[in-house]
Design a protein around this motif. Structure first.
Motif, mmCIF file in Angstrom:
data_model
loop_
_atom_site.group_PDB
_atom_site.id
_atom_site.type_symbol
_atom_site.label_atom_id
_atom_site.label_comp_id
_atom_site.label_asym_id
_atom_site.label_seq_id
_atom_site.Cartn_x
_atom_site.Cartn_y
_atom_site.Cartn_z
ATOM 1 N N ALA A 26 -10.927 -10.988 64.494
ATOM 2 C CA ALA A 26 -10.230 -11.891 65.398
ATOM 3 C C ALA A 26 -11.202 -12.591 66.343
ATOM 4 C CB ALA A 26 -9.183 -11.127 66.203
ATOM 5 N N ALA A 27 -12.307 -11.921 66.690
ATOM 6 C CA ALA A 27 -13.278 -12.486 67.622
ATOM 7 C C ALA A 27 -14.297 -13.397 66.932
ATOM 8 C CB ALA A 27 -14.014 -11.361 68.346
ATOM 9 N N ALA A 28 -14.210 -13.504 65.613
ATOM 10 C CA ALA A 28 -15.215 -14.259 64.861
ATOM 11 C C ALA A 28 -14.935 -15.760 64.830
ATOM 12 C CB ALA A 28 -15.307 -13.728 63.435
ATOM 13 N N GLY A 29 -13.829 -16.197 65.421
ATOM 14 C CA GLY A 29 -13.525 -17.622 65.445
ATOM 15 C C GLY A 29 -13.074 -18.176 64.106
ATOM 16 N N ILE A 30 -12.358 -17.374 63.324
ATOM 17 C CA ILE A 30 -11.855 -17.822 62.026
ATOM 18 C C ILE A 30 -10.833 -18.938 62.249
ATOM 19 C CG2 ILE A 30 -10.721 -17.126 59.893
ATOM 20 C CD1 ILE A 30 -13.432 -15.786 60.393
ATOM 21 N N PRO A 31 -10.994 -20.101 61.600
ATOM 22 C CA PRO A 31 -10.038 -21.200 61.809
ATOM 23 C C PRO A 31 -8.635 -20.837 61.339
ATOM 24 C CG PRO A 31 -11.499 -21.672 59.960
ATOM 25 C CD PRO A 31 -12.054 -20.461 60.641
ATOM 26 N N VAL A 50 -17.711 -28.218 55.752
ATOM 27 C CA VAL A 50 -16.511 -29.041 55.831
ATOM 28 C C VAL A 50 -15.363 -28.447 55.014
ATOM 29 C CG1 VAL A 50 -17.785 -31.167 56.247
ATOM 30 C CG2 VAL A 50 -17.265 -30.492 53.903
ATOM 31 N N ARG A 51 -15.698 -27.536 54.108
ATOM 32 C CA ARG A 51 -14.663 -26.874 53.323
ATOM 33 C C ARG A 51 -14.547 -25.423 53.758
ATOM 34 N NH1 ARG A 51 -16.113 -28.932 47.260
ATOM 35 N NH2 ARG A 51 -18.137 -28.064 47.834
ATOM 36 N N ALA A 100 -20.060 -14.206 51.809
ATOM 37 C CA ALA A 100 -20.052 -15.114 50.665
ATOM 38 C C ALA A 100 -19.955 -16.558 51.128
ATOM 39 C CB ALA A 100 -18.891 -14.770 49.732
ATOM 40 N N CYS A 101 -19.156 -16.806 52.155
ATOM 41 C CA CYS A 101 -19.017 -18.168 52.677
ATOM 42 C C CYS A 101 -20.346 -18.664 53.233
ATOM 43 C CB CYS A 101 -17.946 -18.203 53.766
ATOM 44 S SG CYS A 101 -16.267 -18.045 53.143
ATOM 45 N N ARG A 107 -17.041 -22.656 55.366
ATOM 46 C CA ARG A 107 -16.490 -21.980 56.534
ATOM 47 C C ARG A 107 -15.689 -20.778 56.061
ATOM 48 N NH1 ARG A 107 -13.182 -25.334 60.757
ATOM 49 N NH2 ARG A 107 -11.924 -25.791 58.922
ATOM 50 N N CYS A 108 -15.777 -19.682 56.804
ATOM 51 C CA CYS A 108 -14.981 -18.508 56.475
ATOM 52 C C CYS A 108 -13.584 -18.706 57.016
ATOM 53 C CB CYS A 108 -15.619 -17.254 57.072
ATOM 54 S SG CYS A 108 -14.697 -15.739 56.726
#
Length: 208
Positions: free
Chosen positions: A32-37, A111-112, A140-141, A147-148
């Motif tokens: 949650a703290a990793a800034g996942i979009p 961008v993806r 892997a991302c 982006r992850c």
């Protein structure tokens, strides 16, 4: 004495391996703290991947979304019954990404976005297996220039975007897929690559 020494060494090696495996997983708070979009419409993404790949328990679906959250490529594969290890999952996910879409390593900013849908038994609560998949997806991302994105579980109770608290009852691991055309972009509009594959710890499944 020789036997005792060998037993002690084996225990030490196994303990070290377990410690390394535990280090290759992410706790929900770390994720949650990793800034996942955030997905704008997670239900559409989940329904589309479910319709396209029809996952059953122990099946992972990795998908790449463009900036408009349209599906660019996806691959599904089944996980063998081996201990959860983020390093193994990372290699498997990276192999699938390389099969279905070119990397974006030349871009300064990704961008993806890659998202992972994992169909499994059990309830919606986080497990160490989920933590290993999270670690593997993030790594892997990075290695593929993406982006992850979200990590989504699919169980009998429904689907859930871990770390966000968003989910729904349908689709679930037992529901029948909806209409293909209703849930995913028209291939004539957006070139879409779909594949299945296998890494060493994964068994090959038929392409869908």
């Amino acid at each position: 004495m020789t036997f005792g020494f060998a037993s002690s060494a084996a225990t030490s090696i196994n303990g070290s391996a377990n410690s390394a495996s535990l280090a290759r997983m992410l706790e929900p708070a770390e994720w949650a703290a990793a800034g996942i979009p955030l997905l704008r419409n997670p239900r559409d993404v989940v329904s589309g991947l479910h319709s396209r790949h029809r996952p059953t328990p122990s099946t992972a679906v990795v998908a790449v979304l463009d900036q408009e959250e349209r599906l660019s490529a996806s691959a599904s594969f089944a996980r063998r019954g081996v201990p959860a290890d983020g390093w193994e999952f990372r290699n498997a996910l990276l192999a699938q990404l390389r099969r279905v879409i070119p990397h974006d390593l030349r871009r300064r900013t990704p961008v993806r976005t890659a998202v992972l849908l994992y169909c499994r038994d059990g309830d919606e609560r986080w497990t160490e297996e989920d933590g290993a998949w999270m670690w593997g997806l993030r790594d892997a991302c990075t290695l593929h220039g993406l982006r992850c994105g979200a990590y989504i579980t699919l169980t009998r109770a429904g689907w859930q975007v871990l770390g966000e608290g968003r989910g729904g009852r349908r689709p679930n691991s037992e529901s029948r897929p909806g209409g293909f055309g209703e849930e995913v972009p028209d291939p004539a509009v957006l070139p879409l690559r779909t594949a299945s594959g296998a890494a060493e710890v994964l068994r090959r499944t038929a392409a869908r």
